[in-house]
Design an enzyme around this catalytic site. Structure first.
Site, PDB file in Angstrom:
ATOM      1  N   PHE A 195     -38.013   8.112  -5.218  1.00 32.39           N
ATOM      2  CA  PHE A 195     -38.763   7.134  -4.448  1.00 32.39           C
ATOM      3  C   PHE A 195     -40.075   7.770  -3.984  1.00 32.39           C
ATOM      4  O   PHE A 195     -40.299   8.974  -4.154  1.00 32.39           O
ATOM      5  CB  PHE A 195     -37.935   6.681  -3.238  1.00 32.39           C
ATOM      6  CG  PHE A 195     -36.559   6.179  -3.602  1.00 32.39           C
ATOM      7  CD1 PHE A 195     -36.362   4.858  -3.957  1.00 32.39           C
ATOM      8  CD2 PHE A 195     -35.472   7.041  -3.616  1.00 32.39           C
ATOM      9  CE1 PHE A 195     -35.101   4.399  -4.309  1.00 32.39           C
ATOM     10  CE2 PHE A 195     -34.218   6.599  -3.971  1.00 32.39           C
ATOM     11  CZ  PHE A 195     -34.020   5.274  -4.321  1.00 32.39           C
ATOM     12  N   ALA A 204     -20.265   5.938   0.839  1.00 32.58           N
ATOM     13  CA  ALA A 204     -19.153   6.882   0.847  1.00 32.58           C
ATOM     14  C   ALA A 204     -19.063   7.613   2.189  1.00 32.58           C
ATOM     15  O   ALA A 204     -20.042   7.698   2.932  1.00 32.58           O
ATOM     16  CB  ALA A 204     -19.325   7.892  -0.292  1.00 32.58           C
ATOM     17  N   HIS A 237     -31.889  11.562  -0.809  1.00 33.29           N
ATOM     18  CA  HIS A 237     -30.742  12.392  -0.437  1.00 33.29           C
ATOM     19  C   HIS A 237     -30.997  12.931   0.965  1.00 33.29           C
ATOM     20  O   HIS A 237     -31.647  13.964   1.143  1.00 33.29           O
ATOM     21  CB  HIS A 237     -30.574  13.544  -1.429  1.00 33.29           C
ATOM     22  CG  HIS A 237     -30.361  13.085  -2.833  1.00 33.29           C
ATOM     23  ND1 HIS A 237     -30.524  13.902  -3.925  1.00 33.29           N
ATOM     24  CD2 HIS A 237     -29.993  11.861  -3.327  1.00 33.29           C
ATOM     25  CE1 HIS A 237     -30.260  13.223  -5.029  1.00 33.29           C
ATOM     26  NE2 HIS A 237     -29.945  11.980  -4.691  1.00 33.29           N
TER      27      HIS A 237
END
Length: 237
Positions: free
Chosen positions: A2, A72, A110
């Protein structure tokens, strides 16, 4: 990948905790709407940065005005996505294509850690935000005038206080109207992704040093040996 240039602000329409019997157990399922402007060319399996977190699109509604993602447990531990509720606003950016101009900086989506907003001080039509990291070890990657992604927004660091694990950025009025941070209050959390460049440099130095130390014929090993021998001679005198 990104750019850290937020395309639109979406709204959390539903936030559902998953039990251990569901796929992705103990994670959550999030449906995000008010974002039809960025979904026209998005397909199932594509990535969308949501408050700086790279998430995979798993479902659309029929009119393609909203999308669904799964989060998650590890992502919940690392980020502030666990603080979201129905009605929360989130920054959204599609993954880059070869046609996209890199107006921000390289952002992976991340998230490394979170930070708390410690102050917000008006400066003309801009606002200076100061943040304190939860995990202080990431301060080594934060430098004045360097890049950082805050809730997925590419920003320039204006001040760093390593003792307090704090850093500041200045947000101009245009950006204030395009991202969620001005909606947040003191002590609320933001997602932090430090610049990848610093991590890569650190790792290369670590590997290089380890290789040189393990090689008796390397320049570093010879230098260390020379220094040790010199110190021993000085102590013997």
């Amino acid at each position: 990948m990104f750019t850290g240039l937020v395309e639109t602000i979406g709204t959390v329409l539903s936030y559902t905790e998953l039990d251990t019997s569901s796929s992705g157990g103990n994670g959550v399922s999030i449906v995000i709407g008010d974002c039809s402007s960025i979904l026209e060319d998005v397909h199932l399996g594509d990535s969308i940065s949501t408050n700086g977190v790279c998430l995979t699109v798993t479902e659309f509604d029929e009119a393609k005005t909203q999308f669904k993602v799964g989060v998650a447990p590890e992502t919940l531990r690392r980020t502030n996505l666990g603080d979201l509720t129905k009605g929360s606003k989130v920054n959204l950016e599609r993954a880059v294509t070869s046609e996209v101009r890199l107006g921000g900086h390289v952002v992976q989506g991340h998230v490394d850690t979170i930070a708390a907003i410690k102050s917000r001080i008006p400066d003309g039509n801009a606002i200076t935000f100061t943040f304190q990291l939860r995990d202080k070890e990431y301060m080594s990657y934060i430098v004045e005038k360097g890049f950082i992604a805050v809730d997925g927004t590419s920003l320039t660091i204006t001040h760093v206080d390593y003792d307090k694990a704090e850093f500041s950025i200045m947000m101009v009025s245009y950006t204030q109207s395009k991202v969620v941070m001005p909606l947040k209050q003191i002590d609320e959390s933001v997602n932090i992704e430090v610049d990848l460049t610093g991590k890569l440099i650190e790792k290369q130095i670590e590997i290089n040093l380890a290789n040189q130390i393990s090689n008796d014929d390397s320049a570093l090993s010879k230098l260390i040996t020379k220094i040790v021998e010199k110190k021993i001679k000085e102590l013997v005198k």
